[in-house]
Design a protein around this motif. Structure first.
Motif, PDB file in Angstrom:
ATOM      1  N   LEU A 173       0.803  -1.227   0.000  1.00 22.62           N
ATOM      2  CA  LEU A 173       0.000   0.000   0.000  1.00 22.62           C
ATOM      3  C   LEU A 173       0.836   1.277   0.000  1.00 22.62           C
ATOM      4  N   GLY A 174       2.104   1.153   0.359  1.00 23.21           N
ATOM      5  CA  GLY A 174       2.928   2.346   0.490  1.00 23.21           C
ATOM      6  C   GLY A 174       2.758   2.978   1.855  1.00 23.21           C
ATOM      7  N   GLY A 175       3.630   3.912   2.175  1.00 19.68           N
ATOM      8  CA  GLY A 175       3.530   4.590   3.467  1.00 19.68           C
ATOM      9  C   GLY A 175       4.879   5.096   3.928  1.00 19.68           C
ATOM     10  N   ASP A 176       4.908   5.600   5.157  1.00 23.19           N
ATOM     11  CA  ASP A 176       6.143   6.138   5.725  1.00 23.19           C
ATOM     12  C   ASP A 176       6.752   5.144   6.702  1.00 23.19           C
ATOM     13  N   MET A 177       8.068   5.161   6.780  1.00 26.51           N
ATOM     14  CA  MET A 177       8.751   4.341   7.780  1.00 26.51           C
ATOM     15  C   MET A 177      10.041   5.033   8.204  1.00 26.51           C
ATOM     16  N   VAL A 178      10.484   4.772   9.425  1.00 25.93           N
ATOM     17  CA  VAL A 178      11.710   5.353   9.963  1.00 25.93           C
ATOM     18  C   VAL A 178      12.813   4.291   9.918  1.00 25.93           C
ATOM     19  N   VAL A 179      13.961   4.659   9.363  1.00 23.13           N
ATOM     20  CA  VAL A 179      15.090   3.724   9.274  1.00 23.13           C
ATOM     21  C   VAL A 179      16.308   4.321   9.965  1.00 23.13           C
ATOM     22  N   ASN A 180      17.210   3.443  10.392  1.00 19.92           N
ATOM     23  CA  ASN A 180      18.448   3.873  11.039  1.00 19.92           C
ATOM     24  C   ASN A 180      19.528   4.136  10.005  1.00 19.92           C
ATOM     25  N   THR A 181      20.218   5.256  10.147  1.00 23.34           N
ATOM     26  CA  THR A 181      21.445   5.511   9.395  1.00 23.34           C
ATOM     27  C   THR A 181      22.587   5.380  10.389  1.00 23.34           C
ATOM     28  N   PHE A 182      23.819   5.625   9.941  1.00 23.92           N
ATOM     29  CA  PHE A 182      24.949   5.437  10.833  1.00 23.92           C
ATOM     30  C   PHE A 182      24.994   6.498  11.928  1.00 23.92           C
ATOM     31  N   ASP A 183      24.406   7.651  11.677  1.00 25.40           N
ATOM     32  CA  ASP A 183      24.470   8.724  12.674  1.00 25.40           C
ATOM     33  C   ASP A 183      23.091   9.238  13.086  1.00 25.40           C
ATOM     34  N   GLY A 184      22.062   8.401  12.986  1.00 20.65           N
ATOM     35  CA  GLY A 184      20.736   8.830  13.408  1.00 20.65           C
ATOM     36  C   GLY A 184      19.641   8.131  12.625  1.00 20.65           C
ATOM     37  N   LYS A 185      18.439   8.673  12.699  1.00 20.86           N
ATOM     38  CA  LYS A 185      17.290   8.089  12.018  1.00 20.86           C
ATOM     39  C   LYS A 185      16.773   9.053  10.957  1.00 20.86           C
ATOM     40  N   VAL A 186      16.204   8.486   9.894  1.00 19.74           N
ATOM     41  CA  VAL A 186      15.569   9.296   8.863  1.00 19.74           C
ATOM     42  C   VAL A 186      14.224   8.683   8.506  1.00 19.74           C
ATOM     43  N   LYS A 187      13.316   9.519   8.018  1.00 20.76           N
ATOM     44  CA  LYS A 187      11.989   9.065   7.622  1.00 20.76           C
ATOM     45  C   LYS A 187      11.954   8.890   6.110  1.00 20.76           C
ATOM     46  N   LEU A 188      11.528   7.709   5.682  1.00 21.90           N
ATOM     47  CA  LEU A 188      11.452   7.412   4.257  1.00 21.90           C
ATOM     48  C   LEU A 188      10.014   7.223   3.814  1.00 21.90           C
ATOM     49  N   LYS A 189       9.741   7.615   2.579  1.00 22.34           N
ATOM     50  CA  LYS A 189       8.422   7.397   1.989  1.00 22.34           C
ATOM     51  C   LYS A 189       8.526   6.177   1.076  1.00 22.34           C
TER      52      LYS A 189
END
Length: 297
Positions: free
Chosen positions: A221-237
């Protein structure tokens, strides 16, 4: 000590820019890395030479001294204090070997540091032996520039480790090897970095790679999710109908470039779609109904 042409080792001209030198170093370091040819002694030797050449030519001040004084560049200050100009040919009747380095220069070096023969009435001074050490670190350790204290030959040495150091890279610390004999100069210390990945991230050059689990519903369906990077978190669509194995590039979220302030590689995320488990009867019925709808099309 025989003159070593660092430009020739890195296969670049003397007019090469810092970017040219960095590009050439990375290319050759990958080619001759010990992990690529673990049983090739020549490759190991070549890899050490490449790292030594890079340590000198990638540092503007060291490169300037090397261009002027050649193999004796580490003693540039002593020569300058003594008023010696390597580009002035001495009145010995011999011809200069090259535009920058001459036999007279070597003689002058010997007279200053006592390596000449007994005709000068001095004891022969011998340079100390080079020492090697291995420093084991993680990606997290070399993500930012830091200082560490090492104990080598019962002596404590405080060194600065630049962010972005690569696995297998060798740096030279002049004058921290074994002591010389009869007042001769100390040898040098060569440190090899052994860097292991920090899960779930893997490093390739300046880029980082990781896998991220994506639930079936968001994938469809699609949507937003939060993922870990090496120096923090980012929100991806996440776009609808995302397939397993889909790769996403996050620009500038990779590893810092060695000795290049504020520049980073990229982070590559690969989606792995997770099939739901422990379904309720109602969920199973809905999946059966969905399957029928797809098959009826």
């Amino acid at each position: 000590m025989e003159f070593i042409d660092y430009y020739k080792i890195l296969e670049v001209p003397k007019t090469a820019t810092e970017a040219d030198i960095k590009k050439a170093y990375r290319k050759l370091a990958r080619k001759f890395h010990p992990d690529v040819s673990p049983n090739d002694k020549n490759a190991e030797k070549k890899f050490k030479e490449i790292n030594e050449a890079n340590e000198v030519l990638s540092h503007p001040e060291n490169r300037k001294k090397y261009d002027k004084y050649g193999k004796d560049w580490q003693h540039a200050e002593e020569f300058e204090k003594a008023g010696y100009n390597p580009n002035q040919q001495q009145s010995t009747g011999r011809q200069q070997q090259s535009a920058d380095f001459s036999d007279d220069f070597s003689d002058y070096f010997q007279s200053m540091f006592g390596n000449a023969g007994g005709g000068r009435g001095r004891e022969v001074r011998y340079r100390g032996q080079d020492l090697t050490a291995e420093l084991r670190l993680t990606l997290k350790d070399v993500y930012q520039t830091q200082k560490q204290t090492l104990t080598v030959n019962h002596k404590s040495i405080r060194i600065t480790i630049p962010a972005g150091v690569e696995n297998g890279q060798i740096i030279k610390i002049p004058g921290h090897g074994a002591p010389g004999a009869n007042g001769g100069p100390n040898g040098d210390l060569y440190i090899t970095f052994s860097i292991v990945d920090t899960p779930p991230f893997k490093r390739d050059g300046n880029n980082l790679y990781t896998n991220v689990d994506l639930d079936l519903y968001t994938a469809v369906l699609g949507g937003d999710m939060v993922v870990n990077t090496f120096d923090g978190k980012v929100k991806l669509k996440v776009p609808p109908e995302t397939q397993t194995g889909t790769k996403v590039k996050l620009k500038g979220k990779g590893f810092p470039l060695y000795k290049t302030e504020g520049q980073y590689g990229d982070l590559y995320i690969t989606y792995t779609i997770k099939t739901p488990t422990n379904l309720t009867e109602k969920e199973k019925e809905l999946f059966v109904e969905l399957s029928k709808l797809r098959n009826d099309e």
